[in-house]
Design a protein around this motif. Structure first.
Motif, PDB file in Angstrom:
ATOM      1  N   GLN A 120       0.650  -1.196   0.022  1.00 53.96           N
ATOM      2  CA  GLN A 120      -0.160  -0.076   0.042  1.00 53.96           C
ATOM      3  C   GLN A 120       0.851   1.272   0.088  1.00 53.96           C
ATOM      4  O   GLN A 120       1.581   1.479   0.877  1.00 53.96           O
ATOM      5  CB  GLN A 120      -1.005   0.094   1.307  1.00 53.96           C
ATOM      6  CG  GLN A 120      -1.928  -1.061   1.308  1.00 53.96           C
ATOM      7  CD  GLN A 120      -2.597  -1.007   2.610  1.00 53.96           C
ATOM      8  OE1 GLN A 120      -3.449  -0.058   2.807  1.00 53.96           O
ATOM      9  NE2 GLN A 120      -2.629  -2.045   3.420  1.00 53.96           N
ATOM     10  N   GLN A 225      -5.724   0.908   1.756  1.00 50.58           N
ATOM     11  CA  GLN A 225      -5.864   2.012   1.226  1.00 50.58           C
ATOM     12  C   GLN A 225      -5.676   2.013  -0.203  1.00 50.58           C
ATOM     13  O   GLN A 225      -5.633   3.203  -0.763  1.00 50.58           O
ATOM     14  CB  GLN A 225      -5.139   3.130   2.066  1.00 50.58           C
ATOM     15  CG  GLN A 225      -5.410   3.107   3.472  1.00 50.58           C
ATOM     16  CD  GLN A 225      -4.661   4.102   4.242  1.00 50.58           C
ATOM     17  OE1 GLN A 225      -3.633   4.470   3.931  1.00 50.58           O
ATOM     18  NE2 GLN A 225      -5.066   4.653   5.257  1.00 50.58           N
ATOM     19  N   SER A 230     -10.305   0.971  -1.425  1.00 46.47           N
ATOM     20  CA  SER A 230     -10.750   2.049  -0.580  1.00 46.47           C
ATOM     21  C   SER A 230     -12.186   2.444  -1.064  1.00 46.47           C
ATOM     22  O   SER A 230     -13.148   2.927  -0.269  1.00 46.47           O
ATOM     23  CB  SER A 230      -9.826   3.352  -0.477  1.00 46.47           C
ATOM     24  OG  SER A 230      -9.635   3.631  -1.954  1.00 46.47           O
ATOM     25  N   GLU A 233     -14.881   0.029   0.369  1.00 46.67           N
ATOM     26  CA  GLU A 233     -15.232   0.424   1.844  1.00 46.67           C
ATOM     27  C   GLU A 233     -15.654   1.779   1.899  1.00 46.67           C
ATOM     28  O   GLU A 233     -16.732   1.824   2.894  1.00 46.67           O
ATOM     29  CB  GLU A 233     -13.676   0.506   2.737  1.00 46.67           C
ATOM     30  CG  GLU A 233     -13.263  -0.954   2.769  1.00 46.67           C
ATOM     31  CD  GLU A 233     -12.162  -0.924   4.019  1.00 46.67           C
ATOM     32  OE1 GLU A 233     -11.828   0.304   4.551  1.00 46.67           O
ATOM     33  OE2 GLU A 233     -11.751  -1.901   4.233  1.00 46.67           O
TER      34      GLU A 233
END
Length: 359
Positions: A120, A225, A230, A233
């Protein structure tokens, strides 16, 4: 390809999604080569590690238990993997692979898959020293724990092509970024990790590196992330998707079971030291967000400029997998619509059960 989930129980659904992907990635793989082996997987609770560990457990079952599995995790073992350990099928070791004492506590192994190398951007950018150690010093230490005649797989990245523009990138190329680049800790760490593998290979060790380019699918943890995760989510928790920038950057994504199918073949029978691993789902970040928004039936909002883009992020990434296909033949890729639906289903499941953060 399509999947059918038979229960609404979140944990069972998560395990089923991982298992179905692992099963698909193992089709046509010479599993007998692992009979009687001890295998160590680092970063087993991470995205790639979870997929490979689930595959190893299926191989273990296929070989009627004649395969020993050890796995390292940095944080708590997630519930979908903990159930495997509770059955005595895999020995988990919890600790920091950037620390020599922890590595020295690990058993030697016939096969080592080093997947604990951070993926990430926001994570590796805030921990540059650890990122460098995991890809370099840890790689040295793990190779030294490999049994004579063993096999080693290092998880590298398409980030090593940073600065190049002549797409698609081939294994004979390398990037042009400076050591002061915002993502240098990751880029240089991967380059050095590959060089370490090549150095050991020159001494007779069967070490290989795979340059993974933007994989997606089940296996991540809450808080991941990377853009695709992301977005999902955000849609689940906020009822919409908001981009940081205009989303003009282009990416090529490959579904995790397709990447896994390539990993296993390269690990077991690959003839060279470095291979690209990637998919053929090409999209801009904005188009990706719109597609996820459509699947999840949520609105997508994006700014008109790239003022908030992550520093150093490339405008476009795409790798050639011709080298792999010339050696192993072409594999049938997963339809992006199916892959995205399974990824959404994964996040919906872990949204109810996972309290940890991504590795």
């Amino acid at each position: 390809m399509s999947y059918s989930i038979s229960t609404t129980d979140s944990l069972t659904t998560a395990i089923q999604l991982l298992s179905l992907d692992a099963q698909r990635s193992l089709q046509g793989v010479p599993l007998e080569m692992l009979r009687g082996c001890k295998v160590l997987v680092t970063g087993a609770s991470g995205f790639v590690g979870s997929h490979l560990l689930t595959g190893l457990l299926q191989i273990q079952q296929e070989l009627k238990g004649d395969l020993s599995i050890c796995a390292t995790v940095r944080q708590q073992v997630p519930p979908w993997l903990a159930s495997m350990g509770s059955k005595g099928l895999v020995a988990f070791y919890r600790g920091d692979l950037a620390q020599a004492d922890f590595i020295s506590s690990l058993p030697g192994a016939d096969v080592i898959i080093h997947a604990a190398t951070y993926g990430q951007p926001k994570l590796f950018a805030t921990t540059p020293d650890t990122t460098l150690k995991l890809n370099t010093l840890t790689t040295f230490a793990l190779l030294d724990r490999l049994s004579p005649g063993g096999k080693f797989l290092f998880l590298s990245s398409s980030e090593v092509y940073g600065g190049l523009t002549d797409l698609p990138f081939e294994e004979t190329q390398i990037g042009t970024t400076n050591t002061t680049h915002p993502r240098a800790c990751y880029i240089e760490g991967k380059r050095c990790g590959e060089a370490i593998c090549n150095a050991y290979r020159s001494k007779g060790t069967d070490a290989k590196a795979v340059r993974l380019c933007h994989a997606y699918g089940p296996g991540t943890r809450s808080g991941d992330q990377r853009a695709l995760n992301s977005f999902i989510e955000m849609a689940l928790k906020e009822g919409g998707i908001t981009l940081l920038d205009a989303g003009l950057a282009r990416r090529s994504y490959g579904y995790i079971s397709d990447a896994g199918a390539m990993f296993w073949r390269i690990l077991l029978t690959g003839k060279d030291v470095v291979y690209n691993v990637g998919g053929d789902y090409r999209t801009t970040i904005a188009e990706l967000a719109q597609r996820i928004g459509k699947i999840m039936n949520v609105p997508v909002t994006m700014p008109r400029d790239d003022a908030n883009s992550l520093p150093g992020a490339p405008n476009e990434v795409r790798v050639s997998i011709a080298k792999f296909e010339n050696e192993f033949g072409k594999l049938s890729p997963t339809n992006p619509e199916v892959g995205l639906q399974q990824t959404v289903a994964w996040h919906e499941a872990i949204n109810n059960i996972d309290l940890g953060t991504s590795e």
